[in-house]
Design an enzyme around this catalytic site. Structure first.
Site, PDB file in Angstrom:
ATOM      1  N   PHE A 151      42.184  37.056  45.229  1.00 17.28           N
ATOM      2  CA  PHE A 151      42.118  38.325  44.498  1.00 17.28           C
ATOM      3  C   PHE A 151      41.417  38.043  43.177  1.00 17.28           C
ATOM      4  O   PHE A 151      41.993  37.420  42.281  1.00 17.28           O
ATOM      5  CB  PHE A 151      43.551  38.828  44.257  1.00 17.28           C
ATOM      6  CG  PHE A 151      43.672  40.313  44.044  1.00 17.28           C
ATOM      7  CD1 PHE A 151      44.097  41.138  45.070  1.00 17.28           C
ATOM      8  CD2 PHE A 151      43.372  40.875  42.810  1.00 17.28           C
ATOM      9  CE1 PHE A 151      44.218  42.512  44.874  1.00 17.28           C
ATOM     10  CE2 PHE A 151      43.484  42.251  42.603  1.00 17.28           C
ATOM     11  CZ  PHE A 151      43.918  43.067  43.635  1.00 17.28           C
ATOM     12  N   GLU A 157      37.788  36.961  34.306  1.00 17.44           N
ATOM     13  CA  GLU A 157      36.574  36.230  33.920  1.00 17.44           C
ATOM     14  C   GLU A 157      36.811  35.583  32.559  1.00 17.44           C
ATOM     15  O   GLU A 157      37.806  35.890  31.897  1.00 17.44           O
ATOM     16  CB  GLU A 157      35.380  37.200  33.834  1.00 17.44           C
ATOM     17  CG  GLU A 157      35.080  37.863  35.160  1.00 17.44           C
ATOM     18  CD  GLU A 157      33.902  38.825  35.088  1.00 17.44           C
ATOM     19  OE1 GLU A 157      33.291  38.955  34.000  1.00 17.44           O
ATOM     20  OE2 GLU A 157      33.610  39.437  36.124  1.00 17.44           O
ATOM     21  N   ALA A 183      37.159  38.276  30.125  1.00 17.05           N
ATOM     22  CA  ALA A 183      37.923  39.431  30.609  1.00 17.05           C
ATOM     23  C   ALA A 183      39.217  38.930  31.251  1.00 17.05           C
ATOM     24  O   ALA A 183      39.276  38.681  32.460  1.00 17.05           O
ATOM     25  CB  ALA A 183      37.094  40.232  31.619  1.00 17.05           C
ATOM     26  N   GLY A 198      52.519  43.342  42.477  1.00 18.53           N
ATOM     27  CA  GLY A 198      52.319  42.001  41.925  1.00 18.53           C
ATOM     28  C   GLY A 198      53.333  41.683  40.839  1.00 18.53           C
ATOM     29  O   GLY A 198      53.874  40.577  40.768  1.00 18.53           O
ATOM     30  N   ARG A 199      53.607  42.667  39.975  1.00 17.41           N
ATOM     31  CA  ARG A 199      54.589  42.437  38.897  1.00 17.41           C
ATOM     32  C   ARG A 199      55.983  42.237  39.463  1.00 17.41           C
ATOM     33  O   ARG A 199      56.733  41.359  39.007  1.00 17.41           O
ATOM     34  CB  ARG A 199      54.575  43.628  37.924  1.00 17.41           C
ATOM     35  CG  ARG A 199      53.342  43.582  37.076  1.00 17.41           C
ATOM     36  CD  ARG A 199      53.218  44.738  36.115  1.00 17.41           C
ATOM     37  NE  ARG A 199      51.916  44.612  35.467  1.00 17.41           N
ATOM     38  CZ  ARG A 199      51.274  45.587  34.867  1.00 17.41           C
ATOM     39  NH1 ARG A 199      51.798  46.784  34.789  1.00 17.41           N
ATOM     40  NH2 ARG A 199      50.098  45.370  34.317  1.00 17.41           N
ATOM     41  N   ARG A 235      77.355  14.130  37.183  1.00 11.89           N
ATOM     42  CA  ARG A 235      77.036  13.193  36.105  1.00 11.89           C
ATOM     43  C   ARG A 235      78.257  12.951  35.207  1.00 11.89           C
ATOM     44  O   ARG A 235      78.853  13.904  34.702  1.00 11.89           O
ATOM     45  CB  ARG A 235      75.891  13.777  35.270  1.00 11.89           C
ATOM     46  CG  ARG A 235      75.557  13.010  34.021  1.00 11.89           C
ATOM     47  CD  ARG A 235      74.873  11.719  34.317  1.00 11.89           C
ATOM     48  NE  ARG A 235      74.444  11.040  33.095  1.00 11.89           N
ATOM     49  CZ  ARG A 235      74.120   9.755  33.051  1.00 11.89           C
ATOM     50  NH1 ARG A 235      74.192   9.011  34.151  1.00 11.89           N
ATOM     51  NH2 ARG A 235      73.723   9.212  31.927  1.00 11.89           N
ATOM     52  N   GLU A 253      49.325  38.582  36.319  1.00 12.84           N
ATOM     53  CA  GLU A 253      49.815  39.956  36.557  1.00 12.84           C
ATOM     54  C   GLU A 253      50.197  40.634  35.243  1.00 12.84           C
ATOM     55  O   GLU A 253      51.095  41.469  35.207  1.00 12.84           O
ATOM     56  CB  GLU A 253      51.024  39.995  37.516  1.00 12.84           C
ATOM     57  CG  GLU A 253      50.915  39.236  38.815  1.00 12.84           C
ATOM     58  CD  GLU A 253      49.691  39.611  39.613  1.00 12.84           C
ATOM     59  OE1 GLU A 253      49.174  40.728  39.437  1.00 12.84           O
ATOM     60  OE2 GLU A 253      49.237  38.765  40.405  1.00 12.84           O
TER      61      GLU A 253
HETATM   62  C1  LIG Z   1      48.275  30.048  37.441  1.00 10.77           C
HETATM   63  C2  LIG Z   1      47.400  31.230  37.272  1.00 10.77           C
HETATM   64  C3  LIG Z   1      46.949  31.943  38.377  1.00 10.77           C
HETATM   65  C4  LIG Z   1      46.104  33.042  38.220  1.00 10.77           C
HETATM   66  N1  LIG Z   1      45.619  33.678  39.331  1.00 10.77           N
HETATM   67  C5  LIG Z   1      44.721  34.673  39.176  1.00 10.77           C
HETATM   68  C6  LIG Z   1      44.122  35.275  40.327  1.00 10.77           C
HETATM   69  O1  LIG Z   1      44.406  34.913  41.482  1.00 10.77           O
HETATM   70  N2  LIG Z   1      43.203  36.263  40.129  1.00 10.77           N
HETATM   71  C7  LIG Z   1      42.845  36.695  38.875  1.00 10.77           C
HETATM   72  O2  LIG Z   1      42.009  37.581  38.783  1.00 10.77           O
HETATM   73  N3  LIG Z   1      43.378  36.115  37.771  1.00 10.77           N
HETATM   74  C8  LIG Z   1      44.298  35.127  37.888  1.00 10.77           C
HETATM   75  N4  LIG Z   1      44.847  34.533  36.788  1.00 10.77           N
HETATM   76  C9  LIG Z   1      44.419  34.955  35.467  1.00 10.77           C
HETATM   77  C10 LIG Z   1      45.461  35.771  34.719  1.00 10.77           C
HETATM   78  O3  LIG Z   1      45.556  37.059  35.268  1.00 10.77           O
HETATM   79  C11 LIG Z   1      45.069  35.757  33.247  1.00 10.77           C
HETATM   80  O4  LIG Z   1      45.241  34.433  32.771  1.00 10.77           O
HETATM   81  C12 LIG Z   1      45.883  36.738  32.426  1.00 10.77           C
HETATM   82  O5  LIG Z   1      45.551  38.059  32.750  1.00 10.77           O
HETATM   83  C13 LIG Z   1      45.685  36.520  30.933  1.00 10.77           C
HETATM   84  O6  LIG Z   1      44.327  36.467  30.617  1.00 10.77           O
HETATM   85  P1  LIG Z   1      43.753  35.246  29.735  1.00 10.77           P
HETATM   86  O7  LIG Z   1      44.254  33.995  30.318  1.00 10.77           O
HETATM   87  O8  LIG Z   1      42.304  35.439  29.592  1.00 10.77           O
HETATM   88  O9  LIG Z   1      44.465  35.414  28.334  1.00 10.77           O
HETATM   89  P2  LIG Z   1      44.014  36.379  27.141  1.00 10.77           P
HETATM   90  O10 LIG Z   1      43.876  37.759  27.640  1.00 10.77           O
HETATM   91  O11 LIG Z   1      42.876  35.767  26.419  1.00 10.77           O
HETATM   92  O12 LIG Z   1      45.310  36.314  26.206  1.00 10.77           O
HETATM   93  C14 LIG Z   1      45.567  35.225  25.337  1.00 10.77           C
HETATM   94  C15 LIG Z   1      46.831  35.592  24.531  1.00 10.77           C
HETATM   95  O13 LIG Z   1      46.581  36.801  23.776  1.00 10.77           O
HETATM   96  C16 LIG Z   1      47.553  37.784  24.115  1.00 10.77           C
HETATM   97  N5  LIG Z   1      46.926  39.103  24.072  1.00 10.77           N
HETATM   98  C17 LIG Z   1      45.785  39.513  24.697  1.00 10.77           C
HETATM   99  N6  LIG Z   1      45.540  40.803  24.397  1.00 10.77           N
HETATM  100  C18 LIG Z   1      46.544  41.212  23.583  1.00 10.77           C
HETATM  101  C19 LIG Z   1      46.864  42.443  22.934  1.00 10.77           C
HETATM  102  N7  LIG Z   1      46.116  43.548  23.084  1.00 10.77           N
HETATM  103  N8  LIG Z   1      47.983  42.486  22.169  1.00 10.77           N
HETATM  104  C20 LIG Z   1      48.785  41.405  22.024  1.00 10.77           C
HETATM  105  N9  LIG Z   1      48.532  40.208  22.612  1.00 10.77           N
HETATM  106  C21 LIG Z   1      47.422  40.123  23.374  1.00 10.77           C
HETATM  107  C22 LIG Z   1      48.024  37.421  25.517  1.00 10.77           C
HETATM  108  O14 LIG Z   1      49.315  37.962  25.803  1.00 10.77           O
HETATM  109  C23 LIG Z   1      48.031  35.898  25.425  1.00 10.77           C
HETATM  110  O15 LIG Z   1      49.209  35.489  24.793  1.00 10.77           O
HETATM  111  C24 LIG Z   1      45.720  33.458  36.920  1.00 10.77           C
HETATM  112  C25 LIG Z   1      46.198  32.763  35.800  1.00 10.77           C
HETATM  113  C26 LIG Z   1      47.013  31.664  35.969  1.00 10.77           C
HETATM  114  C27 LIG Z   1      47.484  30.921  34.742  1.00 10.77           C
END
Ligand SMILES: Cc1cc2nc3c(=O)[nH]c(=O)nc-3n(C[C@H](O)[C@H](O)[C@H](O)COP(=O)(O)OP(=O)(O)OC[C@H]3O[C@@H](n4cnc5c(N)ncnc54)[C@H](O)[C@@H]3O)c2cc1C
Length: 379
Positions: free
Chosen positions: A122, A126, A129, A237-238, A263, A358
């Site tokens: 899924f 990016e 994004a 998903g959530r 233990r 999610e």
């Molecule tokens: C193990 C794993 C599996 C995954 N699998 C998938 C998958 O199968 N498909 C897929 O598409 N994606 C997948 N992801 C990606 C996942 O959905 C994203 O990592 C997630 O949406 C967060 O995006 P980011 O990592 O870019 O963090 P960012 O969006 O850059 O966020 C960084 C920090 O800023 C905070 N933040 C961001 N915006 C705001 C705001 N407006 N207000 C307050 N705080 C904010 C966030 O909460 C976080 O603490 C996966 C991620 C992991 C770790």
């Protein structure tokens, strides 16, 4: 805890737990060590209701209710985080295909999936994004009957092994986002695994699309309506993530009780020390309160309610609670908990995943804040 379940739901829990304890749990340590996954075991799990449960009977599924799906995910989370993650993604792909797929798409992708012969990814995230999924830039340029796709996706679960995926893109010259099925054999793309801390038996991939031709017939739903297609699976998903976290917290509780009883220090079991009892009771309370919120979200969906608020709150609370439960479980285990031969070392790593995909904890709080206050804090 069982007062909330019917006899049928309790039987489902017992059946699934016994299957997972007997057939899957013994495989976990070796797969975690080797970073491999027992794909050949998934069809057996689908017979219990996993993945097929989310699909209507007309499409070859079992048409289970959300509470049943919640119990299945809770048990998967109790057994193994990598299994729960894998089942979550397969469930979301199946849900989207059954809801929006054409008859031809269902024949090619959904039915083989339900038979455990094909596996999907899924792809939304990016590099620029993540939480702001709407900012994605992967682009499809119409060319004859194809879309020529260019872009990169990040952190896509199991894309190294899966043989097709759902890809959210922009289509040049149109507004909105578009969901596309990409079949690896038909439209070769590249997948690279990124080494990661939790759910070690999954791959977390970067996907590269460089002039990859995808038939326009692979669009799921309508061009420009892809965000709605992706979001249709968001509550599911959530809820899956929340219930997996409940199962993980339950596993922390069971491990901590077992360890504290066995233990001995200062001439008696550490279970008899008040400060150890405090930690175990805290884990139990986090687990029970998480379970109630998760079941409430599932019941809301089963009652035909939108369930956005309930699923967001469950994802937020259960994810954070699993992290706290795993931290406490490590502490109950002392030094032993930090050794890879202890299951709580894995629970601790896997719990960190519960607050990110999610929708991160912070994003869930913003959704809840909007529902409660009527004002969006996001833009
Ligand atoms: C193990 C794993 C599996 C995954 N699998 C998938 C998958 O199968 N498909 C897929 O598409 N994606 C997948 N992801 C990606 C996942 O959905 C994203 O990592 C997630 O949406 C967060 O995006 P980011 O990592 O870019 O963090 P960012 O969006 O850059 O966020 C960084 C920090 O800023 C905070 N933040 C961001 N915006 C705001 C705001 N407006 N207000 C307050 N705080 C904010 C966030 O909460 C976080 O603490 C996966 C991620 C992991 C770790």
């Amino acid at each position: 805890m069982d007062v909330w379940l019917t006899d049928e739901e309790r039987l489902l829990r017992e059946t699934v737990r016994s299957y997972l304890d007997g057939k899957i749990a013994p495989l976990v340590a070796a797969h975690e060590r080797d970073r491999t996954f027992p794909w050949d075991r998934l069809a057996g799990l689908y017979d219990l209701g996993y993945v097929r449960g989310v699909v209507p009977a007309a499409d070859g599924g079992d048409e289970a209710g959300h509470l049943a799906l919640a119990i299945l995910m809770e048990e998967a989370g109790r057994c193994w985080g990598s299994l729960r993650t894998t089942l979550n993604v397969q469930t979301m792909v199946a849900a989207v295909l059954s809801r929006f797929g054409t008859a031809e798409q269902k024949d090619r992708f959904l039915r083989p999936m339900l038979a455990g012969r094909r596996f999907g990814w899924f792809g939304v995230t990016e590099s620029d994004a993540g939480s702001d999924a709407g900012a994605l830039r992967t682009l499809g340029r119409p060319d004859g009957t194809d879309l020529v796709v260019n872009g990169r996706k990040l952190y896509i679960t199991n894309a190294l092994h899966a043989d097709f995926g759902l890809l959210l893109i922009r289509v040049a010259g149109t507004d909105g986002l578009t969901m596309l099925i990409v079949d690896r054999a038909e439209s070769p793309y590249q997948a690279f695994d990124i080494a990661h801390m939790p759910v070690r038996a999954t791959t977390s991939c970067e996907l590269a699309f460089d002039d990859v031709r995808v038939p326009a017939a692979n669009v799921v739903g309508e061009v420009g309506r892809g965000l709605g297609v992706a979001m249709s699976a968001v509550n599911l998903g959530r809820l899956n993530m929340a219930m997996g976290a409940v199962g993980l917290a339950q596993a922390c509780l069971e491990a901590s009780i077992g360890f504290a009883r066995a233990r001995e220090q200062f001439g008696r079991p550490i279970a008899g020390f008040q400060l150890v009892q405090q930690m175990v009771v805290e884990i139990a309370t986090l687990t029970e309160t998480s379970r109630l919120l998760g079941y409430r979200a599932a019941r809301a969906l089963d009652a035909g309610l939108p369930g956005r608020y309930e699923c967001s709150m469950a994802k937020y609370y259960c994810g954070e609670s699993a992290g706290k439960a795993a931290t406490l479980a490590l502490q109950v285990h002392g030094g032993a908990g930090l050794m890879e031969e202890s299951p709580v070392e894995r629970y601790f790593r896997d719990a960190r995943e519960a607050t990110i995909p999610e929708g991160t904890t912070q994003l869930q709080i913003l959704h809840l804040g909007k529902e409660l206050l009527g004002v969006s804090a996001m833009r």
